[in-house]
Scaffold this active site. Structure first.
Site, PDB file in Angstrom:
ATOM      1  N   CYS A 159       0.418  -1.094   0.094  1.00  7.60           N
ATOM      2  CA  CYS A 159      -0.072  -0.108  -0.269  1.00  7.60           C
ATOM      3  C   CYS A 159       0.890   0.944  -0.253  1.00  7.60           C
ATOM      4  O   CYS A 159       1.598   1.727  -1.363  1.00  7.60           O
ATOM      5  CB  CYS A 159      -1.203   0.339   1.360  1.00  7.60           C
ATOM      6  N   HIS A 202      -3.383  -5.002   0.876  1.00  7.13           N
ATOM      7  CA  HIS A 202      -3.024  -5.756   2.261  1.00  7.13           C
ATOM      8  C   HIS A 202      -2.776  -6.891   2.019  1.00  7.13           C
ATOM      9  O   HIS A 202      -3.453  -8.142   2.465  1.00  7.13           O
ATOM     10  CB  HIS A 202      -3.815  -4.653   2.906  1.00  7.13           C
ATOM     11  N   GLU A 211      -1.712  -8.857   5.048  1.00  2.82           N
ATOM     12  CA  GLU A 211      -1.438  -9.192   6.064  1.00  2.82           C
ATOM     13  C   GLU A 211      -2.591  -9.807   6.546  1.00  2.82           C
ATOM     14  O   GLU A 211      -2.224 -10.419   7.304  1.00  2.82           O
ATOM     15  CB  GLU A 211      -0.357  -8.218   6.768  1.00  2.82           C
ATOM     16  N   SER A 262       2.715 -14.463  38.039  1.00  2.00           N
ATOM     17  CA  SER A 262       1.032 -13.892  38.726  1.00  2.00           C
ATOM     18  C   SER A 262      -0.018 -15.247  38.727  1.00  2.00           C
ATOM     19  O   SER A 262      -0.464 -14.694  38.783  1.00  2.00           O
ATOM     20  CB  SER A 262       0.515 -12.565  37.690  1.00  2.00           C
ATOM     21  N   GLY A 263       0.846 -16.380  38.044  1.00  2.00           N
ATOM     22  CA  GLY A 263       0.321 -17.703  37.557  1.00  2.00           C
ATOM     23  C   GLY A 263       0.021 -17.764  35.869  1.00  2.00           C
ATOM     24  O   GLY A 263      -0.681 -18.519  35.787  1.00  2.00           O
ATOM     25  N   GLY A 264      -0.381 -16.437  35.130  1.00  2.00           N
ATOM     26  CA  GLY A 264      -0.521 -15.826  33.984  1.00  2.00           C
ATOM     27  C   GLY A 264       0.501 -16.512  33.235  1.00  2.00           C
ATOM     28  O   GLY A 264       1.745 -17.344  33.694  1.00  2.00           O
ATOM     29  N   VAL A 265      -0.312 -17.130  31.629  1.00  2.00           N
ATOM     30  CA  VAL A 265       1.295 -17.725  30.880  1.00  2.00           C
ATOM     31  C   VAL A 265       2.307 -17.315  30.754  1.00  2.00           C
ATOM     32  O   VAL A 265       3.314 -17.037  30.256  1.00  2.00           O
ATOM     33  CB  VAL A 265       0.050 -17.813  29.657  1.00  2.00           C
ATOM     34  N   ASP A 266       2.486 -15.600  30.166  1.00  2.00           N
ATOM     35  CA  ASP A 266       3.498 -14.498  30.694  1.00  2.00           C
ATOM     36  C   ASP A 266       4.188 -14.647  31.619  1.00  2.00           C
ATOM     37  O   ASP A 266       5.627 -15.304  31.535  1.00  2.00           O
ATOM     38  CB  ASP A 266       2.929 -13.120  30.396  1.00  2.00           C
ATOM     39  N   SER A 267       3.980 -14.973  32.529  1.00  2.00           N
ATOM     40  CA  SER A 267       5.252 -14.555  33.766  1.00  2.00           C
ATOM     41  C   SER A 267       5.598 -16.622  34.517  1.00  2.00           C
ATOM     42  O   SER A 267       6.788 -16.154  34.925  1.00  2.00           O
ATOM     43  CB  SER A 267       4.644 -14.293  35.241  1.00  2.00           C
ATOM     44  N   SER A 268       4.609 -17.030  34.044  1.00  2.00           N
ATOM     45  CA  SER A 268       5.079 -18.365  33.940  1.00  2.00           C
ATOM     46  C   SER A 268       5.873 -19.191  33.405  1.00  2.00           C
ATOM     47  O   SER A 268       6.740 -19.570  33.261  1.00  2.00           O
ATOM     48  CB  SER A 268       3.602 -19.129  33.852  1.00  2.00           C
TER      49      SER A 268
END
Length: 526
Positions: A91, A182, A184, A236-242
């Protein structure tokens, strides 16, 4: 292959994406990654510096809300066109390439192309060999007013549309390609394949960037950065920090200590799962702080959602800082920062400027405690973090976990938060999620949860009258959380969940389902 060789290979076999301010530039990186090739997004005014660092095998120029013919509109570094590597302009990227190479672009405020369009393939090209054939018509997604009117020397049209005589152009000798549409976005059905053809067939990249290689590279980088230092990580128990904690532990072992602040606002059994996984399964040094009483005391009488959020965030940081000081001697703080958090965005209001999105899970803690950040996931998107978690052998119950807000159940209990109401909601939420898992629907849903409303209604149970709370159920599908559609459960499923909740959870006598999409609603209720 050595770890350092893998790192060199990833950097050298890469695609550089130059961002001119498009809202969908991240999708370009996603499509390149899906083709098994590493990519980085950089703003146009830092592109030359990034080129020298990466030495990429190809360049993609993004779209933009700007007009090429407007004074002060962004440009690609001239050196890119002399570098002898393939370029793919999308574009605005097509227009700026043509403009800088001697073509002509005209402004058009009247009859641009927006939305679904169809292109006719009029010439063959290695760009779409074995994908498209001359004479075929293909659906694409257009979003442009300006358009190319005259091509630079060496270019020829290879596809046209009703509103774009140069919908797809090529200079095969220099391996420069430009398209007005586009590729993408999902609305261009073959767009991902077109980008894959560019990175594989035109740039000559093998497409063997894998999570196994990424894992080994990051382990080497963490060891090099940390040395003999000590690292703390907030769980935190979340995916990212785990995933961050498991990866850092694999790299440096007992040099890592995790701090898990349990605010008493988590889902049923979640705190126990976190402690079990990290302390017992992985053998990670874990400080478990049970701060339920402190959080609930501070939330007493608080009903405003923003006040709840601010108090919980502030208290979490205070407790984390207290525990970090007790541990002592930590040189580094590990965080689960992701790629969308750190991609630099470009603004053209008042001239080009760069705003860097900041992401500090524990506020200003690194600066106050003089710690350096370790952010091993900062090149990854959310689904790639899940892939890395699987590569690390983490249990599906953690890797595939639905997003959960930092303030936890506090923002799923409109009104005052008490231990009694948290316990009621925990039980209802557990029943709901259990039924979703039993039906095989958990991974088809972006986020599902129960909300305990500050409303009481009359009911009849047995021969007696009840006057208890209302529970609302929420489930949405999404790709990024920015927009969301409700999940279309069968009525029988919802009826079964409602029956179980009112029978098994004392304190609830009525269940509703939230049919609101985002927008106009938000995913969470507060």
């Amino acid at each position: 292959m050595s770890v350092s060789s893998i790192a060199d290979k990833i950097v050298s076999e890469s695609i550089l994406i130059v961002d001119f301010g498009s809202q969908v530039t991240q999708l370009i990186a996603r499509r390149v990654r899906e083709a098994g090739v590493y990519s980085e997004i950089v703003p146009f005014n830092r592109a030359e510096e990034a080129f020298q660092r990466l030495q990429p095998k190809g360049i993609i120029l993004s779209g933009s809300p700007a007009s090429v013919v407007a004074e002060g509109s962004p440009r690609a570094p001239e050196s890119f066109f002399q570098a002898g590597i393939p370029i793919f302009g999308i574009c605005y990227g097509q227009q700026v390439m043509c403009h800088q190479l001697g073509g002509k672009v005209t402004a058009n405020d009247v009859d641009g192309e927006f939305g679904r369009a169809f292109i006719d393939v009029i010439a063959p090209s290695p760009l779409f060999e074995n994908l498209w054939k001359v004479g075929e018509k293909h659906q694409v997604w257009m979003s442009h007013a300006d358009r190319v009117e005259a091509l630079p020397e060496g270019f020829k049209p290879i596809a046209v549309s009703d509103g774009a005589p140069f919908a797809l152009i090529a200079d095969e000798k220099r391996r420069f390609y430009g398209m007005q549409f586009h590729p993408e976005v999902v609305h261009t059905p073959d767009g991902g394949k077109l980008i894959a053809h560019f990175v594989h067939d035109i740039c000559g990249l093998a497409g063997d960037w894998t999570m196994a290689e990424f894992r080994q590279t990051k382990i080497a980088e963490i060891r090099k950065q940390v040395g003999d230092g000590r690292v703390i990580c907030g769980l935190s128990g979340g995916v990212d920090s785990s995933v961050t904690a498991v990866l850092v532990h694999e790299a440096i072992g007992d040099q890592l200590t995790c701090v898990f602040v349990d605010h008493g606002l988590m889902r049923q059994g979640e705190a126990e799962q976190v402690v079990s996984l990290f302390r017992e399964h992985y053998g990670i040094k874990l400080v478990h702080v049970n701060a339920e009483d402190r959080f609930l005391a501070g939330l007493k009488g608080v009903t405003d959602p923003e006040t709840k959020r601010k108090f919980i965030g502030k208290t979490f940081i205070e407790i984390f800082e207290e525990e970090a000081k007790k541990i002592g001697g930590a040189d580094f703080l590990a965080q689960g920062t992701l790629y969308p958090d750190v991609i630099e965005s470009v603004s053209f209001l008042g001239g080009p400027s760069v705003t860097i999105k900041s992401h500090h899970n524990v506020g200003g803690l690194p600066e106050r405690m003089n710690m350096k950040l370790v952010e091993p996931l900062r090149e990854l998107f959310k689904d790639e973090v899940r892939d890395l978690g699987r590569e690390l052998g983490m249990p599906d119950v953690f890797v595939d976990r639905h997003p959960f807000p930092g303030p936890g159940l506090a923002i799923r209990i409109p009104g005052e938060v008490t231990k009694e109401r948290c316990d009621i909601l925990r039980k209802a939420d557990a029943v709901y999620l259990e039924e979703i898992r039993n039906a095989g629907l958990y991974n088809a849903i972006w986020q599902a949860f129960a909300v305990l409303l500050p409303v009481r209604t009359v009911g009849v149970m047995g021969d007696g009258r009840t006057y208890d709370s209302v529970c609302a159920l929420r489930a949405v599908t999404s790709t990024d959380g920015m927009t969301a559609e409700i999940y279309p459960f069968q009525p029988e499923f919802l009826a079964n969940v409602a029956t179980r909740i009112v029978n098994e959870v004392r304190g609830i006598n009525r269940v509703t389902y939230d049919f609101t999409s985002k927008p106009p609603g938000t995913i969470e209720w507060e």
